[in-house]
Design an enzyme around this catalytic site. Structure first.
Site, PDB file in Angstrom:
ATOM      1  CB  CYS A 113      -0.945   0.006   1.202  1.00 25.82           C
ATOM      2  SG  CYS A 113      -0.198   0.581   2.733  1.00 25.82           S
ATOM      3  CG  ASP A 499       6.147  11.339 -56.478  1.00 26.49           C
ATOM      4  OD1 ASP A 499       6.471  12.069 -57.416  1.00 26.49           O
ATOM      5  OD2 ASP A 499       6.776  10.315 -56.154  1.00 26.49           O
TER       6      ASP A 499
END
Length: 802
Positions: A113, A499
Site C-alpha cells: 500500500c 507523386d
C-alpha cells in the site's frame, strides 16, 4: 504523471520559467522532455517538486540542452506507484560514471500500500548511494538504482523498518503480477462486502446506541480497507490547493459520515475504489495495445556460431552482421537481409499487407513477420532495439504526446469545470437553506452528492484513450501516425497531391511491349540479340529490357556506347545497334510505318529502344514505369470520400497524362520541380485542407507544406520520413484512404465520448439538486461514465466491419 490534469499543472508551472523553450509530454511512459539551457534545469526541477511531484534524470546520456525528466506524483489522483527519489539532473561527469550503478530488484512481501511505500521511501532516501527508487505495489517489488556495493545497506535499512526483502534476478512473471492484481481485487471486493454489511445493519438492526456504534465501526472498517490511499492523495491535493477526484471523494465521504450517512459513506468509498481499479485496467489495455506489438517479435533466434554450428541465442544479444536462420512457421526475431533460401513471408504485423510477400536473396525482412514457407537465412542489419517494429512502437509512444485539437479543448474545459462545480456545491450547501428554506442536512447532503459527480475524469480520459486506441489501430494496419493532431486532421482533407514515381507507379521501368518488324528473322534470334546488347549496358532502360526478355545472352564483340543514343556491338560477325528513336532517325532507318508505331507507344508515355542492323530495323521494345495494382482502387476510394486527386510529377506531360488516365486521377500537373510541387501545395492549402503523398527526397518540401503528409514505403526506406506526418509502412496507396476513414471514425468516437460524459453528468446534476439522487448513485454515474467512454474508445482497436 499519467493523466491530462497533471500534465496541465506541470505545463502551467514550467511555462512561467524563463528559458524553457518547449515541453514534450509522454504520459504513457510518465516522461517529460524539457528543452531549456542547462542553467535552467534546477529551476525546472524545483517547480515540478513544488507541485508535489518527484523527478529523476534519464539513465542515458543527455543530448545538448534537452533535459529529460520522468515525473511521478505519489500524492496525486491519477498516478500509479512508480516513483523515484528527487535528485538533481545528472551532469555529464555523473553520467560518465553511470556504469557504476545498476538496478537492484527486490521483492518486499509486506509492501502493498502507499503508506508502506512512503515509509520505505523515507528509509532509503537517507542513503547517499541511492539514486532512484521505483515501486510496483501490485507485484510487491522495488527497483533501486544504486551501486552494487550498496545492496547490503539497502536491505538492512528495509529490515530495520520491519520489511524483509529478497533479491530477484528479473521482474516477476505476468502470472505473478496477475496474481497480485487478483489479491488487490479481492481486497476491494471484501471492502464492498463489509460496506454492504454496514448497510444491512443500518436498515435491519434496531436504533439502539450499541447497534449504531457497531454499524459505524463496520462502516469505518470498510472505508479504511478501501480508502486509505484515497484519503492520503486527497488531503495532499487539498493542501496544495488542488481539486481532483480524490480530494472531492475525501471531502464527500467524511462529510457523509459526519452527518450520519455512514453506511452510504462506506458504500461510496468501496464502490469508488473498485471502479478505479477497473478503470485503470481498462486504460492500461489501450496503452498496452501499442507495447503489445513488441510481443510479436520472438525473444530468441537461431544464430550461426563461429564453428559453423547453429545455436539458439537471446535476440537482444545478437550482433549486427550475424547469420540467422528462420524455419517455416517461425517469426523473424530481428531485421535483416536474406542471404539464401526462398519463402513467402507474412508481413501484416509490420506493413499491414494482407497477402504474403515472396522473399529471396537480397530482400529485406523485418522482426515480427512470419516465415510461412521455405527456410531462410538472413544477415542481421539492425540490433533488437532498433528494428522496424521497435521503431514503430517508439514513434507511436512519442505520438501520444502530440495532443489532438479536441483533447486540448477538453483539457481547457475541464480546468474550468471542476472548480465551477465545487463553487456550485458550496452555494447549495450554504445558500439554499437561507434562500429556499431547505433543511441544512438535506442541503449539505445534496452538495456532497454534487462533489462526487463533479470530477471530470470521464471527460478528460475520453480523449487520450480514444486517440491512443486510434494510433494503435493504425499501427496494427501498417500506418504510423506521428500524433493525434494528424489523426484528427486527416478527416478534413479535400484535396490530395500524389507523386507519380513510387507512389502511383512501381518506381522502376519494366518491359511492357516488344514488336518484331523484320519478317525474315526468327523471333527468338532477334530477342537474344537485343538482350545481349542490353546486358552490356547499365542504363535503367537496358536493364528493364534484359529482365523482360527470355533466353541466354550471346557474345558481343566491339561493344560501344553512344551517349544519349544507345549501344552498338558485333554479334556473329554482324553489326547491330540498340538505340532510341532519335538515333534510328539519324541513321535514316525510320519509315512512315515505323514512325507511326513509335508515335503510338510514345503517346502512352513509354520509352523506346529499337534494334537495327546495318540494313534494316529488326524490332522495337517499349519500357515504362508500370502502375501499381492498387493505385486505381485507391483513387476510386478517395473519390468516393469526396477527395479530389491531383498527380504532381516532374515527368513529361505525355507520360503523366497516360499514367493519370490509367489510374483515374482527376488532374495532372507535369514537368514540376520540387519547389513547384511545394508551391502547388501551399497555394491549394490557402483554400482547402490538402494532403500530399510521396516517397522521395524531392517530395520532402511538399510533404512538409501539406496539412497532412503521407510517406510511402516507410518500412524499407528513410527518405521523406522526417517531413511526413503519416508513414505508410508498405507501398499500398489504399492505406491513405484507410487513414482518412480511421480519422473520421476516431473523431466520431471522440465526440460520442464527450457527449456521453457531459450528458450523464448533466442528468445527475439535475437529480442531485432537485431529485433524490444518492451518493452511491452518483459514484455509479461518475465511474460508470468513465468506464463507458474508455470501452467506447477501445472499440477503435477492433477492425471495422466490412
Amino acid at each position: 504523471m499519467d493523466c491530462p490534469n497533471e500534465e496541465r499543472q506541470i505545463r502551467a508551472a514550467l511555462e512561467r520559467i524563463a528559458g524553457v523553450r518547449a515541453m514534450k509530454f509522454d504520459l504513457g511512459q510518465r516522461r517529460l522532455t524539457v528543452d531549456a539551457p542547462e542553467a535552467t534545469w534546477p529551476h525546472v526541477i524545483a517547480a515540478i517538486n513544488q507541485l508535489g511531484f518527484e523527478t529523476y534524470p534519464p539513465t542515458g546520456p543527455s543530448a545538448g540542452a534537452v533535459a529529460q525528466v520522468d515525473a511521478c506524483a505519489t500524492t496525486d489522483s491519477c498516478c500509479s506507484s512508480a516513483c523515484a527519489a528527487p535528485v538533481a539532473l545528472a551532469t555529464d561527469a555523473a553520467q560518465e560514471n553511470a556504469a557504476e550503478f545498476q538496478g537492484l530488484l527486490l521483492r518486499v512481501p509486506a509492501m502493498d500500500c502507499p503508506t508502506e511505500e512512503a515509509q520505505i521511501r523515507r528509509a532509503l532516501e537517507g542513503l547517499d548511494a541511492v539514486r532512484r527508487l521505483q515501486f510496483d505495489l501490485p507485484a510487491r517489488t522495488l527497483s533501486v538504482d544504486a551501486p552494487a556495493s550498496a545492496k547490503e545497506a539497502v536491505m538492512q535499512a528495509l529490515l530495520a523498518n520491519g520489511f524483509k526483502s529478497e533479491v530477484l534476478s528479473e521482474p516477476p512473471s505476468a502470472e505473478l503480477t496477475a496474481r497480485a492484481q487478483r489479491v488487490e481485487l479481492l481486497r476491494l471486493v471484501g471492502a464492498l462486502a463489509v460496506a454492504a454489511l454496514a448497510e444491512a445493519l443500518h436498515f435491519f438492526a434496531s436504533d439502539a446506541l450499541g447497534w449504531k456504534a457497531v454499524g459505524m465501526g463496520i462502516a469505518a472498517a470498510a472505508i479504511a480497507l478501501s480508502g486509505l490511499s484515497v484519503f492520503k492523495k486527497g488531503f495532499s491535493s487539498l493542501l496544495r490547493g488542488q481539486l481532483n477526484i480524490n480530494a472531492l471523494m475525501s471531502v464527500a465521504v467524511i462529510g457523509a459520515f459526519l452527518i450520519g450517512q455512514w453506511p452510504e459513506a462506506a458504500m461510496v468509498m468501496a464502490l469508488y475504489s473498485l471502479a478505479e481499479l477497473i478503470e485503470a485496467r481498462s486504460v492500461d489495455r489501450a496503452r498496452n495495445a501499442i507495447a503489445g506489438l513488441l510481443s510479436l517479435s520472438p525473444t530468441q533466434a537461431e544464430v550461426q556460431q563461429s564453428d559453423g554450428a547453429w545455436a539458439i541465442q537471446q535476440a537482444n544479444v545478437v550482433k549486427v552482421g550475424a547469420l540467422v536462420r528462420v524455419k517455416p512457421g517461425e517469426r523473424f526475431a530481428l531485421d535483416g537481409r536474406v542471404t539464401s533460401g526462398h519463402g513467402a513471408v507474412d508481413q501484416s504485423p509490420v506493413t499491414g499487407e494482407s497477402v504474403p510477400v515472396d522473399k529471396g536473396p537480397d530482400d529485406d525482412v523485418f522482426a515480427g513477420t512470419i516465415n510461412q514457407s521455405g527456410s531462410l537465412e538472413f544477415r542481421v542489419t539492425h540490433p533488437a532495439t532498433d528494428t522496424v517494429l521497435a521503431r514503430i512502437i517508439h514513434a507511436v509512444e512519442q505520438a501520444q504526446g502530440q495532443r489532438a485539437p479536441t483533447q486540448r479543448f477538453v483539457d481547457k474545459f475541464a480546468a474550468i469545470y471542476t472548480p465551477s462545480v465545487f463553487v456550485m456545491a458550496l452555494a447549495i450547501a450554504l445558500g439554499t437553506p437561507m434562500l429556499l428554506g431547505w433543511d441544512w442536512l438535506t442541503a449539505l447532503y445534496k452538495a456532497l452528492v454534487l462533489l462526487v459527480i463533479a470530477c471530470p475524469c470521464a471527460l478528460v480520459i475520453s480523449t487520450p484513450v480514444t486517440v491512443v486506441s486510434g494510433l494503435a489501430a493504425a499501427a496494427r494496419r501498417g500506418i504510423l501516425i506521428k500524433g493525434g493532431v494528424y489523426l484528427e486532421q486527416a478527416r478534413k482533407l479535400a484535396v490530395l497531391g500524389l507523386d507519380k514515381t513510387g507512389t502511383l507507379t512501381e518506381g522502376r521501368p519494366k518491359l511492357v511491349a516488344s514488336e518484331i518488324i523484320a519478317n525474315l528473322v526468327e523471333r527468338d534470334a532477334v530477342l537474344r540479340m537485343a538482350k545481349s546488347l542490353a546486358a552490356r549496358s547499365d542504363h535503367p532502360v537496358s536493364k528493364a529490357v534484359v529482365e523482360g526478355l527470355p533466353g541466354e545472352s550471346l557474345d558481343v564483340m566491339a561493344f560501344g556506347a553512344e551517349l544519349g543514343k544507345g549501344v552498338r556491338g558485333t554479334i556473329d560477325g554482324m553489326d547491330y545497334v540498340l538505340g532510341n528513336h532519335r538515333w534510328i532517325h539519324e541513321r535514316g532507318q525510320c519509315s512512315a510505318e515505323l514512325e507511326a508505331m513509335l508515335l503510338k507507344h510514345e503517346s502512352q508515355g513509354r520509352t523506346l529502344s529499337v534494334l537495327a542492323s546495318e540494313t534494316q530495323v529488326l524490332a522495337l521494345f517499349a519500357v515504362a514505369d508500370t502502375t501499381k495494382d492498387t493505385s486505381r482502387q485507391a483513387i476510386a476510394e478517395l473519390k468516393a470520400m469526396g477527395v479530389r486527386t491531383v498527380m504532381l510529377t516532374g515527368d513529361n506531360e505525355a507520360t503523366a497524362k497516360a499514367i493519370g488516365h490509367e489510374v483515374g486521377v482527376e488532374e495532372v500537373c507535369a514537368n514540376l520541380l520540387p519547389q513547384d510541387k511545394q508551391a502547388w501545395v501551399t497555394e491549394t492549402a490557402a483554400a482547402n485542407d490538402v494532403g500530399m503523398v510521396g516517397d522521395g527526397v524531392n517530395d520532402s518540401p511538399s510533404l512538409a507544406a501539406a496539412s497532412v503528409g503521407f510517406s510511402m514505403g516507410a518500412a524499407g526506406t528513410d527518405t521523406a520520413k522526417e517531413a511526413a506526418d503519416v508513414l505508410i509502412m508498405n507501398d499500398d496507396l489504399r492505406k491513405v484512404a484507410e487513414t482518412i476513414r480511421l480519422s473520421k471514425r476516431t473523431y466520431s468516437v471522440l465526440w460520442q465520448n464527450i457527449t456521453l460524459a457531459l450528458g450523464i453528468k448533466a442528468v445527475f446534476f439535475v437529480l442531485a439538486v432537485f431529485g433524490s439522487a444518492s451518493m452511491w448513485m452518483a459514484v455509479f454515474a461518475d465511474m460508470g461514465a468513465s468506464l463507458l467512454v474508455v470501452f467506447n474508445g477501445l472499440r477503435l482497436l477492433k477492425p471495422p466491419r466490412a
